[in-house]
Design a protein around this motif. Structure first.
Motif, PDB file in Angstrom:
ATOM      1  N   LEU A  80      61.971  24.055  81.257  1.00 54.48           N
ATOM      2  CA  LEU A  80      62.461  24.892  80.149  1.00 54.48           C
ATOM      3  C   LEU A  80      63.077  26.163  80.704  1.00 54.48           C
ATOM      4  CD1 LEU A  80      59.504  24.562  77.608  1.00 54.48           C
ATOM      5  CD2 LEU A  80      61.680  23.328  77.635  1.00 54.48           C
ATOM      6  N   PHE A  81      64.301  26.559  80.078  1.00 62.00           N
ATOM      7  CA  PHE A  81      64.960  27.801  80.507  1.00 62.00           C
ATOM      8  C   PHE A  81      64.367  28.978  79.741  1.00 62.00           C
ATOM      9  CE2 PHE A  81      68.264  31.030  79.981  1.00 62.00           C
ATOM     10  CZ  PHE A  81      68.505  31.328  81.316  1.00 62.00           C
ATOM     11  N   VAL A  82      63.823  29.916  80.475  1.00 64.47           N
ATOM     12  CA  VAL A  82      63.164  31.061  79.840  1.00 64.47           C
ATOM     13  C   VAL A  82      63.926  32.348  80.084  1.00 64.47           C
ATOM     14  CG1 VAL A  82      60.902  30.012  79.928  1.00 64.47           C
ATOM     15  CG2 VAL A  82      61.711  31.353  81.884  1.00 64.47           C
ATOM     16  N   GLY A  83      65.216  32.279  80.535  1.00 64.86           N
ATOM     17  CA  GLY A  83      66.019  33.475  80.746  1.00 64.86           C
ATOM     18  C   GLY A  83      65.705  34.151  82.072  1.00 64.86           C
ATOM     19  N   MET A  84      66.486  35.190  82.333  1.00 65.11           N
ATOM     20  CA  MET A  84      66.302  35.936  83.574  1.00 65.11           C
ATOM     21  C   MET A  84      65.211  36.989  83.412  1.00 65.11           C
ATOM     22  SD  MET A  84      70.223  36.428  84.956  1.00 65.11           S
ATOM     23  CE  MET A  84      70.790  37.158  83.447  1.00 65.11           C
ATOM     24  N   ASP A  85      64.504  37.216  84.469  1.00 65.54           N
ATOM     25  CA  ASP A  85      63.485  38.255  84.415  1.00 65.54           C
ATOM     26  C   ASP A  85      64.109  39.611  84.711  1.00 65.54           C
ATOM     27  OD1 ASP A  85      63.970  38.301  87.115  1.00 65.54           O
ATOM     28  OD2 ASP A  85      62.192  37.108  87.621  1.00 65.54           O
ATOM     29  N   LYS A  86      63.329  40.633  84.705  1.00 62.87           N
ATOM     30  CA  LYS A  86      63.824  41.999  84.860  1.00 62.87           C
ATOM     31  C   LYS A  86      64.556  42.184  86.174  1.00 62.87           C
ATOM     32  CE  LYS A  86      62.280  46.819  84.814  1.00 62.87           C
ATOM     33  NZ  LYS A  86      61.119  47.723  84.673  1.00 62.87           N
ATOM     34  N   GLU A  87      63.983  41.632  87.261  1.00 64.64           N
ATOM     35  CA  GLU A  87      64.595  41.816  88.558  1.00 64.64           C
ATOM     36  C   GLU A  87      65.986  41.196  88.616  1.00 64.64           C
ATOM     37  OE1 GLU A  87      61.575  40.851  87.987  1.00 64.64           O
ATOM     38  OE2 GLU A  87      60.356  42.490  88.815  1.00 64.64           O
ATOM     39  N   GLU A  88      66.112  39.995  88.003  1.00 63.48           N
ATOM     40  CA  GLU A  88      67.409  39.326  87.995  1.00 63.48           C
ATOM     41  C   GLU A  88      68.444  40.109  87.188  1.00 63.48           C
ATOM     42  OE1 GLU A  88      66.461  34.617  88.405  1.00 63.48           O
ATOM     43  OE2 GLU A  88      65.841  35.599  86.539  1.00 63.48           O
ATOM     44  N   LEU A  89      67.995  40.669  86.040  1.00 69.15           N
ATOM     45  CA  LEU A  89      68.918  41.444  85.200  1.00 69.15           C
ATOM     46  C   LEU A  89      69.391  42.700  85.909  1.00 69.15           C
ATOM     47  CD1 LEU A  89      67.235  41.161  81.688  1.00 69.15           C
ATOM     48  CD2 LEU A  89      69.432  40.210  82.379  1.00 69.15           C
ATOM     49  N   LEU A  90      68.506  43.324  86.652  1.00 75.33           N
ATOM     50  CA  LEU A  90      68.870  44.571  87.332  1.00 75.33           C
ATOM     51  C   LEU A  90      69.955  44.354  88.377  1.00 75.33           C
ATOM     52  CD1 LEU A  90      65.377  46.307  87.772  1.00 75.33           C
ATOM     53  CD2 LEU A  90      67.262  46.985  86.264  1.00 75.33           C
ATOM     54  N   LYS A  91      70.090  43.085  88.869  1.00 76.01           N
ATOM     55  CA  LYS A  91      71.142  42.815  89.831  1.00 76.01           C
ATOM     56  C   LYS A  91      72.531  43.062  89.217  1.00 76.01           C
ATOM     57  CE  LYS A  91      68.477  39.245  92.271  1.00 76.01           C
ATOM     58  NZ  LYS A  91      68.430  37.805  92.625  1.00 76.01           N
ATOM     59  N   TYR A  92      72.636  42.834  87.861  1.00 77.35           N
ATOM     60  CA  TYR A  92      73.936  42.956  87.188  1.00 77.35           C
ATOM     61  C   TYR A  92      74.123  44.302  86.495  1.00 77.35           C
ATOM     62  CZ  TYR A  92      73.879  37.893  87.771  1.00 77.35           C
ATOM     63  OH  TYR A  92      73.819  36.635  88.295  1.00 77.35           O
ATOM     64  N   TRP A  98      80.483  44.276  85.062  1.00 74.45           N
ATOM     65  CA  TRP A  98      79.700  44.337  83.822  1.00 74.45           C
ATOM     66  C   TRP A  98      79.664  45.750  83.249  1.00 74.45           C
ATOM     67  CZ3 TRP A  98      78.888  40.043  81.487  1.00 74.45           C
ATOM     68  CH2 TRP A  98      78.803  38.854  82.216  1.00 74.45           C
ATOM     69  N   VAL A  99      79.754  46.751  84.084  1.00 77.95           N
ATOM     70  CA  VAL A  99      79.814  48.129  83.579  1.00 77.95           C
ATOM     71  C   VAL A  99      81.093  48.323  82.778  1.00 77.95           C
ATOM     72  CG1 VAL A  99      80.038  50.542  84.249  1.00 77.95           C
ATOM     73  CG2 VAL A  99      78.352  49.075  85.401  1.00 77.95           C
ATOM     74  N   ARG A 100      82.218  47.863  83.354  1.00 78.69           N
ATOM     75  CA  ARG A 100      83.498  47.994  82.637  1.00 78.69           C
ATOM     76  C   ARG A 100      83.506  47.193  81.336  1.00 78.69           C
ATOM     77  NH1 ARG A 100      85.554  47.590  87.989  1.00 78.69           N
ATOM     78  NH2 ARG A 100      85.929  45.341  87.650  1.00 78.69           N
ATOM     79  N   LEU A 101      82.913  46.000  81.369  1.00 80.83           N
ATOM     80  CA  LEU A 101      82.869  45.166  80.174  1.00 80.83           C
ATOM     81  C   LEU A 101      82.064  45.833  79.064  1.00 80.83           C
ATOM     82  CD1 LEU A 101      83.573  42.505  78.770  1.00 80.83           C
ATOM     83  CD2 LEU A 101      81.484  41.521  79.782  1.00 80.83           C
ATOM     84  N   ARG A 102      80.911  46.426  79.468  1.00 83.29           N
ATOM     85  CA  ARG A 102      80.093  47.096  78.441  1.00 83.29           C
ATOM     86  C   ARG A 102      80.850  48.266  77.818  1.00 83.29           C
ATOM     87  NH1 ARG A 102      75.987  46.462  82.297  1.00 83.29           N
ATOM     88  NH2 ARG A 102      76.010  48.685  82.772  1.00 83.29           N
ATOM     89  N   TRP A 103      81.519  49.066  78.645  1.00 80.06           N
ATOM     90  CA  TRP A 103      82.286  50.208  78.098  1.00 80.06           C
ATOM     91  C   TRP A 103      83.434  49.723  77.206  1.00 80.06           C
ATOM     92  CZ3 TRP A 103      81.068  54.912  77.370  1.00 80.06           C
ATOM     93  CH2 TRP A 103      80.148  55.558  78.210  1.00 80.06           C
TER      94      TRP A 103
END
Length: 563
Positions: A80-92, A98-103
């Motif tokens: 089962l896919f449970v998403g990325m954890d905090k450490e994985e998210l912090l990589k992006y 992704w910074v430019r995309l968010r802005w």
């Protein structure tokens, strides 16, 4: 040899279970080839089940499946896919993409939100506003009265204060100089001090002011008047008029000038000015500005139908071969060459603009009844306020009155006429009630006394703004009209011009009243004598209302919507 069993520790069993391959074949034995110890160790519902290890989940080679055996294949469990954890998210989180995309998304969202807000505001601003109709002007509210030419200041003070406007005629040449001591100027000032509005009545057509100069051959004022050479000279040497134009006095409209040896046009007795000359048009504009500057709140023009004539000077045609008139009489001709010419509209508009610019929407009107309204329009708009209607009630005849009212409102399309009613068979207050409650303004005598109750009814929204429908009732012996506007009580006016009392069932004879059960008495003329209906504010049965001879009855009602 006896077989013995050694108990297996629970821990060892768990370890063995964990080490068992994930793919197994469960074989349910159909014969009793065990000693029963295994059945004691397993739960009751899975007794006689043997687990045979096999990596491919099939029977081993050479082993046969016995009848009654069942196989259960337990496959690899899905992840089962449970998403990325905090450490994985912090990589992006700090990745430039992704910074430019968010802005971009952040700015885009608020930009679109602001654009939608601005668009909504612009739509509201640009949308057509539902403004309430402007209030009626003082000359639309009326009534108006015409002063006699010899009115004195003392007589002026005796005029009813409910009269909203007084028409002051200037009988002299409108182009002569006037000053503060002129009688008309004094009246204008006095009317203004009285709190009433004054309408100056002027004749722009005839004047002697420049006539002497116009008689000079090739002089600067030659074109100020209408000149024509003689048609021929008779046997006696007398010059003949240029054409057959005659005036209302059955005399030729042409007068011969011995000095200039030409005819000049004078249908009213005075030399007629040439309003195809822009300088002459401007001369009368100056006259208007003078009187408006002295306090006039509006202008009435006399002889408006005569202002322009056919530039080709062609003969008038006869109306018919009737023997009622002969060639020397005014009634014999149709006067298409000398009255109500089509280009009067632009000429009148020039002077109307002067009046409107120097007053607070003061009236610009004509003294005569305008029989060809299309001649006084520009871009399909009538340039004359309060077109006069002076003959609608001349006859004691319901069909005659009905035809004239429908001609006024439906054919001519006049929204707000000036009513001047005279009929010796009907009382003055009867005519005043009928005309004051119709769309339009009433012209009354200068010495008239205005009924306050009538004026109160006239101020009702249904009278000032309501629609008008006209009805012939009781075998065409009574004429009635309804005045009604949305959200307000309706007004019913019934006139009986004949000699017998009429009893009317309004619910059957007027479709709009079919659901109305009661009417309320509001007003009646002095000639009304039906005692049962002479109590003001009394409710009466709409199916049986009596209207006295040569009288008028005013009733109100609550409009009912049709189902």
């Amino acid at each position: 040899m006896d077989e013995t069993y050694k108990p297996i520790a629970e821990r060892d069993m768990e370890e063995e279970a964990a080490s068992t391959p994930k793919t197994a074949l469960l074989k349910i034995k159909s014969s009793g080839e065990t000693d029963g110890a295994d059945e004691k160790m397993l739960p009751e519902d899975i007794k006689k089940v043997e687990v045979v290890s096999n990596d491919d989940g099939k029977l081993k080679e050479g082993e046969k499946q016995k009848n009654g055996d069942a196989k259960l294949n337990i496959g690899e469990p899905e992840k089962l896919f449970v998403g990325m954890d905090k450490e994985e998210l912090l990589k992006y989180a700090n990745d430039p993409f992704w910074v430019r995309l968010r802005w971009f998304l952040f700015i885009g969202f608020w930009t679109l939100w602001a654009a939608m807000l601005v668009g909504a505001v612009m739509i509201i601003y640009a949308a057509e506003k539902c403004h309430p109709p402007p209030p009626r002007t003082w000359w639309q509210e009326g009534p108006l009265a015409e002063l006699p030419p010899d009115t004195t200041p003392a007589q002026l003070n005796q005029i009813d204060g409910n009269i909203k406007g007084l028409i002051i005629p200037l009988t002299e040449d409108a182009y002569t100089s006037i000053d503060q001591d002129h009688q008309v100027v004094k009246l204008l000032k006095q009317v203004k001090e009285k709190g009433t509005n004054a309408i100056i009545d002027l004749d722009p057509a005839g004047s002697h002011v420049w006539f002497g100069k116009s008689e000079d051959v090739n002089g600067p004022y030659e074109d100020y008047y209408i000149w024509r050479p003689p048609k021929t000279f008779g046997a006696d040497g007398k010059p003949e008029a240029p054409n057959n134009w005659i005036n209302i006095s059955n005399k030729s409209s042409w007068v011969y000038s011995q000095k200039k040896k030409q005819f000049y046009y004078a249908p009213t007795g005075k030399p007629h000015l040439n309003f195809r000359n822009s300088n002459v048009v401007e001369e009368f504009s100056k006259v208007l500005k003078t009187f408006l500057g002295h306090g006039a709140s509006g202008v009435r023009i006399r002889n408006a139908p005569l202002l322009l004539v056919d530039p080709k000077f062609e003969n008038e045609m006869s109306i018919s071969a009737s023997t009622k008139y002969d060639l020397s009489q005014y009634g014999f001709y149709n006067h298409l060459k000398t009255e109500h010419l089509e280009d009067l509209g632009p000429l009148m508009l020039t002077w109307r603009n002067v009046v409107k610019n120097m007053t607070e929407n003061g009236p610009f009107t004509a003294a005569e009844e305008l029989t060809k309204l299309q001649s006084y329009t520009v871009n399909q708009s009538l340039v004359v306020d309060l077109p006069l209607k002076a003959h609608v009630f001349d006859r004691v005849d319901v069909n005659y009155i009905d035809n004239n009212l429908n001609l006024t409102f439906k054919i001519d399309g006049i929204e707000w006429p000036l009513w001047k009613a005279n009929n010796h068979n009907l009382s003055r207050d009867t005519l005043d009630i009928v005309t004051n409650l119709l769309p339009g303004t009433t012209l009354v005598d200068a010495n008239a006394t205005i009924d306050p109750k009538l004026l109160k009814i006239r101020q009702m929204p249904s009278i000032m703004r309501g629609e008008c429908s006209i009805h012939k009732l009781e075998n065409e012996t009574v004429i009635a009209y309804l005045r009604v506007t949305s959200g307000n009580p309706g007004v019913l006016v019934a006139l009986n011009p004949h000699d017998k009392t009429a009893v009317i069932n309004f619910t059957t004879q007027i479709p709009a009243l079919s659901k109305v059960e009661e009417l309320t008495v509001q007003l009646y003329s002095s000639s009304y004598n039906e005692t049962e209906f002479m109590t003001v504010n009394k409710k009466v049965d709409a199916t049986k209302v009596s209207v006295s001879p040569k009288s008028v009855l005013v009733l109100s009602y609550v409009p009912k919507k049709s189902e």
